[in-house]
Write a protein that holds these residues in place. Structure first.
Motif, mmCIF file in Angstrom:
data_model
loop_
_atom_site.group_PDB
_atom_site.id
_atom_site.type_symbol
_atom_site.label_atom_id
_atom_site.label_comp_id
_atom_site.label_asym_id
_atom_site.label_seq_id
_atom_site.Cartn_x
_atom_site.Cartn_y
_atom_site.Cartn_z
ATOM 1 N N ILE A 166 0.859 -1.182 0.000
ATOM 2 C CA ILE A 166 0.000 0.000 0.000
ATOM 3 C C ILE A 166 0.893 1.228 0.000
ATOM 4 C CG2 ILE A 166 -1.700 1.331 1.316
ATOM 5 C CD1 ILE A 166 -2.827 -1.303 2.339
ATOM 6 N N LEU A 167 0.565 2.175 -0.874
ATOM 7 C CA LEU A 167 1.327 3.418 -0.969
ATOM 8 C C LEU A 167 0.512 4.565 -0.393
ATOM 9 C CD1 LEU A 167 3.574 5.316 -1.966
ATOM 10 C CD2 LEU A 167 2.481 5.263 -4.225
ATOM 11 N N PHE A 168 1.102 5.271 0.541
ATOM 12 C CA PHE A 168 0.505 6.493 1.070
ATOM 13 C C PHE A 168 1.441 7.638 0.698
ATOM 14 C CE2 PHE A 168 0.680 9.527 4.701
ATOM 15 C CZ PHE A 168 -0.439 10.248 4.341
ATOM 16 N N ALA A 169 0.952 8.529 -0.166
ATOM 17 C CA ALA A 169 1.743 9.690 -0.577
ATOM 18 C C ALA A 169 1.284 10.879 0.258
ATOM 19 C CB ALA A 169 1.537 9.970 -2.058
ATOM 20 N N THR A 170 2.250 11.626 0.799
ATOM 21 C CA THR A 170 1.908 12.712 1.706
ATOM 22 C C THR A 170 2.569 14.027 1.322
ATOM 23 O OG1 THR A 170 1.898 13.445 4.015
ATOM 24 C CG2 THR A 170 3.766 12.094 3.310
ATOM 25 N N ALA A 208 -0.460 -5.694 5.097
ATOM 26 C CA ALA A 208 0.337 -5.160 3.994
ATOM 27 C C ALA A 208 1.517 -4.339 4.498
ATOM 28 C CB ALA A 208 -0.545 -4.281 3.108
ATOM 29 N N ARG A 209 2.481 -4.171 3.602
ATOM 30 C CA ARG A 209 3.583 -3.252 3.870
ATOM 31 C C ARG A 209 3.121 -1.868 3.412
ATOM 32 N NH1 ARG A 209 9.422 -4.606 1.734
ATOM 33 N NH2 ARG A 209 8.086 -5.470 0.134
ATOM 34 N N LEU A 210 3.421 -0.858 4.224
ATOM 35 C CA LEU A 210 2.988 0.504 3.940
ATOM 36 C C LEU A 210 4.173 1.327 3.454
ATOM 37 C CD1 LEU A 210 0.713 2.602 4.029
ATOM 38 C CD2 LEU A 210 1.290 3.003 6.435
ATOM 39 N N HIS A 211 4.047 1.843 2.237
ATOM 40 C CA HIS A 211 5.070 2.705 1.653
ATOM 41 C C HIS A 211 4.661 4.154 1.905
ATOM 42 C CE1 HIS A 211 7.117 -0.360 -0.955
ATOM 43 N NE2 HIS A 211 6.001 -1.006 -0.616
ATOM 44 N N LEU A 212 5.537 4.929 2.519
ATOM 45 C CA LEU A 212 5.303 6.354 2.744
ATOM 46 C C LEU A 212 6.137 7.120 1.738
ATOM 47 C CD1 LEU A 212 5.608 6.457 6.638
ATOM 48 C CD2 LEU A 212 3.572 6.023 5.254
ATOM 49 N N LEU A 213 5.482 7.913 0.911
ATOM 50 C CA LEU A 213 6.179 8.634 -0.151
ATOM 51 C C LEU A 213 5.906 10.123 -0.045
ATOM 52 C CD1 LEU A 213 7.735 8.690 -2.896
ATOM 53 C CD2 LEU A 213 5.496 8.408 -4.009
ATOM 54 N N VAL A 216 7.025 -0.606 7.403
ATOM 55 C CA VAL A 216 6.973 0.678 6.709
ATOM 56 C C VAL A 216 8.230 0.881 5.882
ATOM 57 C CG1 VAL A 216 6.926 3.182 7.043
ATOM 58 C CG2 VAL A 216 5.491 1.724 8.453
ATOM 59 N N VAL A 217 8.034 1.393 4.662
ATOM 60 C CA VAL A 217 9.123 1.774 3.776
ATOM 61 C C VAL A 217 8.945 3.265 3.491
ATOM 62 C CG1 VAL A 217 10.116 1.471 1.473
ATOM 63 C CG2 VAL A 217 9.163 -0.499 2.695
ATOM 64 N N THR A 218 10.018 4.043 3.592
ATOM 65 C CA THR A 218 9.924 5.473 3.282
ATOM 66 C C THR A 218 10.696 5.777 2.013
ATOM 67 O OG1 THR A 218 11.828 6.004 4.652
ATOM 68 C CG2 THR A 218 9.654 6.169 5.685
ATOM 69 N N ALA A 219 10.198 6.780 1.281
ATOM 70 C CA ALA A 219 10.873 7.184 0.055
ATOM 71 C C ALA A 219 10.584 8.652 -0.227
ATOM 72 C CB ALA A 219 10.407 6.332 -1.119
ATOM 73 N N VAL A 220 11.544 9.310 -0.866
ATOM 74 C CA VAL A 220 11.379 10.683 -1.334
ATOM 75 C C VAL A 220 11.723 10.687 -2.816
ATOM 76 C CG1 VAL A 220 12.142 13.071 -1.118
ATOM 77 C CG2 VAL A 220 11.981 11.637 0.914
ATOM 78 N N GLU A 221 10.830 11.243 -3.611
ATOM 79 C CA GLU A 221 11.041 11.357 -5.050
ATOM 80 C C GLU A 221 11.032 12.841 -5.398
ATOM 81 O OE1 GLU A 221 11.327 8.733 -7.313
ATOM 82 O OE2 GLU A 221 11.202 7.252 -5.703
ATOM 83 N N SER A 222 11.578 13.174 -6.557
ATOM 84 C CA SER A 222 11.616 14.558 -7.005
ATOM 85 C C SER A 222 10.986 14.647 -8.385
ATOM 86 C CB SER A 222 13.073 15.032 -7.054
ATOM 87 O OG SER A 222 13.132 16.377 -7.447
ATOM 88 N N ARG A 258 6.763 0.874 -10.183
ATOM 89 C CA ARG A 258 8.059 0.238 -9.868
ATOM 90 C C ARG A 258 7.951 -0.740 -8.704
ATOM 91 N NH1 ARG A 258 10.263 5.464 -9.710
ATOM 92 N NH2 ARG A 258 10.679 5.151 -7.505
ATOM 93 N N LYS A 259 7.147 -0.405 -7.705
ATOM 94 C CA LYS A 259 7.096 -1.208 -6.474
ATOM 95 C C LYS A 259 5.954 -2.212 -6.437
ATOM 96 C CE LYS A 259 10.568 1.004 -4.701
ATOM 97 N NZ LYS A 259 11.840 0.388 -4.407
#
Length: 176
Positions: free
Chosen positions: A3-7, A29-34, A62-68, A81-82
């Motif tokens: 699951i992706l949570f974009a903030t 589920a694994r929670l992706h924080l973006l 939880v997995v964290t990520a920062v995109e630009s 991708r994930k």
């Protein structure tokens, strides 16, 4: 499941974070924080994302990520991708001109996402109940005298009388 949570760390995102966590718990589920920063800005991990991961990470992985880049496009690319199965986003509830000018990241993600998208509205602002003492006594609509009814009894009798008189006049004119 992923699951992706974009903030964007807004109030709308806070409500969506709770929803994303509930879904992650429910489905194991694994929670992706973006967090997506605009192109040309510093893509380092914001302190808010690390704190959010710490707060949520006790009950789910939880997995964290920062995109630009452009937020909607980056959210969708990350999901592709994930192998994300659900994207959770907060919405600000903008309408009309402000939505046209600012746009809606959530709306764009919904249109192009490779998986289901759950949008969570920002909580409605609390509206204070009117204080009856401050408002003073209610007044009738016709004469504005204090009354518990919209139209006070004397005005109601006068209006009925005028209606009866008008009807009688119209009937007399029709006979002539």
């Amino acid at each position: 499941m992923e699951i992706l949570f974009a903030t964007d760390f807004s109030e709308a995102s806070e409500a969506a974070a709770r929803t994303a966590l509930d879904y992650a718990r429910r489905f194991g589920a694994r929670l992706h924080l973006l967090h997506v920063t605009w192109a040309g800005t510093d893509p380092t991990m914001p302190a808010g994302l690390a704190k959010l991961a710490k707060d949520l990470g006790d009950s789910v992985p939880v997995v964290t990520a920062v995109e630009s880049g452009a937020p909607a496009a980056q959210i969708v690319r990350y999901a592709e991708r994930k192998g994300i199965g659900l994207i959770v986003l907060g919405t600000h509830g903008r309408t009309g001109v402000s939505r046209a000018l600012v746009g809606s990241v959530a709306e764009r993600v919904v249109r192009i996402a490779p998986c289901p998208v759950l949008t969570v509205p920002a909580p409605a602002p609390a509206v204070a109940a009117p204080c009856e003492e401050a408002a003073g006594p209610r007044r009738g609509l016709v004469c504005a005298t204090p009354s518990d009814d919209l139209i006070c009894s004397p005005c109601r009798a006068r209006i009925r009388g005028e209606a009866v008189e008008r009807k009688q006049r119209d009937e007399r004119a029709g006979r002539a």
